[in-house]
Every structure is written in C-alpha cells, then in structure tokens.
Design an enzyme around this catalytic site. Structure first.
Site, PDB file in Angstrom:
ATOM      1  N   CYS A 273       0.838  -1.187   0.000  1.00 11.68           N
ATOM      2  CA  CYS A 273       0.000   0.000   0.000  1.00 11.68           C
ATOM      3  C   CYS A 273       0.877   1.243   0.000  1.00 11.68           C
ATOM      4  O   CYS A 273       2.065   1.181   0.277  1.00 11.68           O
ATOM      5  CB  CYS A 273      -0.912   0.004   1.217  1.00 11.68           C
TER       6      CYS A 273
ATOM      7  N   GLY B 196      -0.782   0.938  -4.907  1.00  8.86           N
ATOM      8  CA  GLY B 196      -2.126   0.462  -4.637  1.00  8.86           C
ATOM      9  C   GLY B 196      -3.136   1.100  -5.556  1.00  8.86           C
ATOM     10  O   GLY B 196      -3.268   2.324  -5.591  1.00  8.86           O
TER      11      GLY B 196
ATOM     12  N   ASN C 121       0.713   0.297   5.926  1.00  9.77           N
ATOM     13  CA  ASN C 121       1.292  -0.488   4.837  1.00  9.77           C
ATOM     14  C   ASN C 121       2.030  -1.663   5.448  1.00  9.77           C
ATOM     15  O   ASN C 121       2.950  -1.471   6.247  1.00  9.77           O
ATOM     16  CB  ASN C 121       2.256   0.371   4.008  1.00  9.77           C
ATOM     17  N   GLY C 122       1.628  -2.872   5.112  1.00  7.90           N
ATOM     18  CA  GLY C 122       2.289  -4.057   5.646  1.00  7.90           C
ATOM     19  C   GLY C 122       1.297  -5.143   5.977  1.00  7.90           C
ATOM     20  O   GLY C 122       0.198  -5.208   5.416  1.00  7.90           O
TER      21      GLY C 122
ATOM     22  N   TYR D  84      11.051  -4.417  -7.525  1.00  5.59           N
ATOM     23  CA  TYR D  84       9.810  -4.212  -8.270  1.00  5.59           C
ATOM     24  C   TYR D  84       8.898  -3.134  -7.711  1.00  5.59           C
ATOM     25  O   TYR D  84       8.367  -2.312  -8.455  1.00  5.59           O
ATOM     26  CB  TYR D  84       9.037  -5.543  -8.308  1.00  5.59           C
TER      27      TYR D  84
END
Length: 508
Positions: free
Chosen positions: A2, A28, A101-102, A260
């Site tokens: 995210c 996201g 985020n995670g 990436y």
C-alpha cells in the site's frame, strides 16, 4: 504494498494529500482514502478506485484542515469491500485515524485479544483496523483520565506497547485530533517510510510518505527515513518529537521493494532505487557472460517498465544492442496485483504489444524484474515468437520466487508460484523459453548493499524462505496458502458480487 502519506502544515492539506497519493499510486490501485482535521473535527472520503476516480471537487472542498493522512490500497486476499478502504477512525481517545502499509502476522490472535480483553468490536477483517484499535487502547491506558491533550511521552509509551503486541511488517501513519501526526515503523523496518519538510509562507510543513518520490512531487526536502522501531510525532504546533520505542530494533528492509515495488526515482533507506537496478543488471550480465560464453543473443529487450534499467545495463555489459520491443498500454493496471488468474491472462494481451521489426529473425534476450506466477512471462515469450523471434531467452533480475511473502505483498499461494518446487530448467520449459537465467540471491543483496553499506540484512523471504521476524510457522504459511490461492479469491469475489447486488436491491 500500500501507499501512505501524511501532512501537517500551516495551510489546507487536502490538495497536497491528493497529489502525494498520486505519487504512490503504483503501490495500490484498488482503493483510496483521505482523512483531514481542523483540530476539532475530522473529514473523510474513501472508496474503491484510483485516486483520480475517488476524489472529485465536491469531495476535496469538504476535506478541511491543516493536517491529514491518505492511503492507497491494493487488492488483498479477502479484502475487497469499500468498507475496508483506509484510513480507519476511532473516536476515543481524542479521535485517531490510521493508515497502514504491511501485514500483521498475528492478526488473528490480536483480534481475539481486542474483543475479549480490550472490549473492542472490529467491523472489518483488515489488520489495519486491528492496529488502530490496539494503538487507541494503549494510548488510553497511557494517558491520565484528566488529560485533554495528548503528550509525546504518552504516545511513545503507547507505541512501545504496540511493538510488544504486534508482529509482522507495518509502516504506520496516524492522525490524533487536536494532537498531531504520528509515524512509526516495525522493529525490522520491513516496509518503507520517509520524512520530509518544506518551508511555507506560514511556517514549516511536515510530510511522511511510503516513498521519497511523493515528497519530490510536492517539493519537500528529505530529512530522513523513519528508523526501525522508531516513532516520530509532529505535534499540532509543528514541534518534532522522536524516540526508539522497540526493543532490539534492526534494519532488515524488504529487498523486493528495490526489485519491483518502488518507483525508480525513489530513495528508500538512503538507497537510490534506480542505482540498485543498475547494479542488478550489471551482476546478471556478468553472470550470463561467465556461464554462457558462446551465447548467440542478437538483442536485449526489456519487459516494460520496471526491468528497463537492469536490461540496459545488461546490454552494456554484454556489448549487445538494446532495443524497445514492447509498447505498454498505460491504462491497464499491474497484472501482478490483479485478483484472478483469468483476468491476469486476458490483461497481458491488452497491456503489451510487440514491435515486430525488433523481433523478426533475431535471437532475443527478454529481461524482466522477476517471475512470480509465470503467467505474464509465458504470454510475453509467446508474443515475441509471434512477432518473428527465432529464439527467445529470458532473464530475471531477481532470483527465483519460491516462497510466500507474509509481510504485505499479496503474492499467490506457494503452489501458484511457478518456481516453487521446480528447477530453473523446469521453469524454463513451463514459460516456454529457450533458456532462462536467474539473478543470484547474493548478487541481489550486494546490488542494494553496495548503494548503502549500512544495510547488511534484508527480508529475502520470497526467495530464500527465511522470515526475518522469526515467528513464521508452517501452520501460518499453510493458512496464508489457503487464503491466497485463486479458488479462494474467486470465492471471495463471488461473495463480494452478491453483497453488492444485495446493497443495490436494498437501495431500490
């Protein structure tokens, strides 16, 4: 995977939060949300869709205040409802909004604790809501009953308790109404979080984001990364407070960020992402030159867009021509994060088109950042052959992805990873290449370490099967497999479709 942003300044932050979210949109594409505060009230807009689709003028004018947080979410197994878009909010103590985020690896245990011990009701299956409620509970425990404003020491005490209870990966931004903006990062620093400032006519503005590129968009100057196990609190007057709140923190960032996830123009943990991808290409080119001295490659062609940097460096090392062979339709989302296999297969054709003149009668080396399911790689190789390539060789700038990621990247179940349980030769046959070459894990680590020698440890779990938090059991991995396989996702999608029909019928 995210994207989060948070801003506190002397002026309205709604437009800046919107622009910051566009800077992390690649992290996201499923849902987006912004919550702001004027010091007394909160204002929220969130929904499924891209940032540009969720926020219109009528929404922006309602997002009042000089501080706020924003979130861009990507599709996660079992997380398809607009109710799970972030930020989340609880009104006690003080009023707290949170974006995350995670992934919490002990979310099930924490959810049970919240219900039975903390007497808190959860409304979604999101681990971000769990994080929010734990933070709120611990902050309520830390402050005195007579407090009308939160103190930094109270916040740091609460975050320390969060670290003791929560396992996994989490980069968190929270907004405390009347208090300020809080940022903290898990004790291993797995997911990225960076802090910057900007001078305005009315004082200093503070910003946090998942990646430095979001700061660049808004002309903020990078101050530093949030350290593993650290909490930074910017109070309502703009004073900066920070403290290491975790016991025995250590740097072990996710190496897949550099492969990436991150934008090439970002800097994560003082490492320029673009430079790491140059190093990846150089290492892979040298490996190919050493292991295949009599190669017959005519041209090096990248798979857009993430692999372009590595492919160009490979071409330089091998003294081969570099050509653009595929044109990308930029209005198609990342196939890696699409929820169903059928949709992924269909989208590859929509996403890429081959330039026949660059393939006809040539032995081509296609370079991609990684191979996950192998679906995209197989289709791209097929496109190259249909465009006239005599032979198609394939190179991956990352090692073979053989294991699940449990720290916030929604990779498929292990059985759906093309390299899981297969040798390089077997993967080569599976994707239809004439030859396949993977990056060595040691070379990948060195590619990032060379850009910042202070980073000596990384989460390489999707390549090595070693999980840096040390708490991942075979039982947990089995549970992750059950949640992430395509059959499970299809079932969740069918349930979502049914619920949406029900909502429509109720409105009628």
């Amino acid at each position: 995977m995210c994207g989060i942003v948070g801003i506190l300044g002397g002026q309205e932050v709604n437009q800046s939060l919107y622009d910051g979210l566009t800077g992390v949109q690649h992290r996201g594409q499923d849902a987006a949300g912004i919550m702001t505060s004027d010091g007394n009230r909160v204002f929220l807009r969130k929904d499924n869709g891209l940032v540009r689709d969720v926020f219109h003028t009528r929404h922006m004018v309602q997002l009042q205040g000089n501080m706020g947080i924003g979130h861009a979410r990507y599709p996660t197994a079992g997380c398809d409802s607009r109710a799970e878009a972030q930020p989340f909010y609880v009104n006690s103590p003080f009023g707290i909004a949170l974006g995350h985020n995670g992934n919490l690896t002990n979310a099930d245990v924490l959810g049970e604790e919240l219900f039975r011990q903390d007497l808190r009701q959860l409304n979604t299956s999101s681990d971000s809501e769990i994080l929010l409620n734990i933070l709120a509970h611990e902050l309520k425990e830390a402050v005195s009953e007579s407090s009308v404003r939160v103190a930094p020491d109270d916040i740091f005490e609460a975050v320390g308790a969060v670290f003791r209870r929560c396992q996994g990966a989490y980069a968190v931004l929270a907004m405390i109404v009347g208090g300020g903006i809080l940022a903290f990062r898990d004790p291993c620093g797995i997911r990225p979080l960076i802090y910057g400032t900007k001078k305005n006519d009315d004082g200093l503005s503070h910003m946090f984001a998942s990646e430095s590129a979001a700061l660049d968009v808004l002309d903020y100057q990078i101050q530093r990364d949030v350290s593993p196990g650290e909490a930074i609190f910017i109070d309502i007057e703009g004073n900066v407070h920070s403290r290491i709140c975790a016991e025995n923190p250590r740097y072990a960032p996710c190496i897949f960020e550099y492969v990436y996830l991150a934008r090439p123009d970002s800097i994560l943990d003082n490492v320029p992402v673009y430079k790491t991808r140059i190093e990846m290409g150089r290492a892979l080119g040298m490996k190919l030159a050493e292991t295949w001295k009599d190669h017959d490659i005519d041209v090096v062609i990248p798979v857009p867009d993430t692999s372009r940097t590595a492919a160009l460096e490979m071409a330089l090392v091998l003294n081969l021509p570099f050509r653009e062979g595929f044109i990308k339709n930029r209005y198609i989302g990342r196939t890696f994060i699409m929820p169903g296999q059928a949709q992924r297969k269909k989208s590859v054709r929509q996403k890429l088109n081959a330039i026949a003149t660059e393939f006809k009668d040539k032995n081509v080396l296609l370079v991609d950042d990684s191979i996950v399911r192998g679906t995209t790689s197989e289709k791209i190789i097929q496109l190259a052959r249909e465009a006239g390539a005599k032979k198609v060789y394939f190179a991956s700038a990352a090692p073979a992805v053989r294991y699940q990621n449990v720290y916030g990247i929604d990779m498929p179940s292990s059985g759906e990873l093309v390299a899981h349980g297969r040798t390089t030769e077997e993967v080569c046959v599976q994707i239809g290449a004439d030859r396949l070459i993977y990056q060595e894990l040691d070379d990948l680590v060195e590619s990032v370490n060379r850009c910042n020698p202070r980073l000596s440890e990384f989460d390489t779990s999707c390549f090595s099967g070693v999980y840096v938090t040390g708490d991942i059991t075979p039982e947990y991995l089995s549970l992750v497999d059950d949640l992430r396989n395509d059959d499970s996702k299809k079932m969740n999608q069918n349930e979502l479709d049914l619920s949406e029909v029900t909502d429509i019928n109720e409105k009628k």
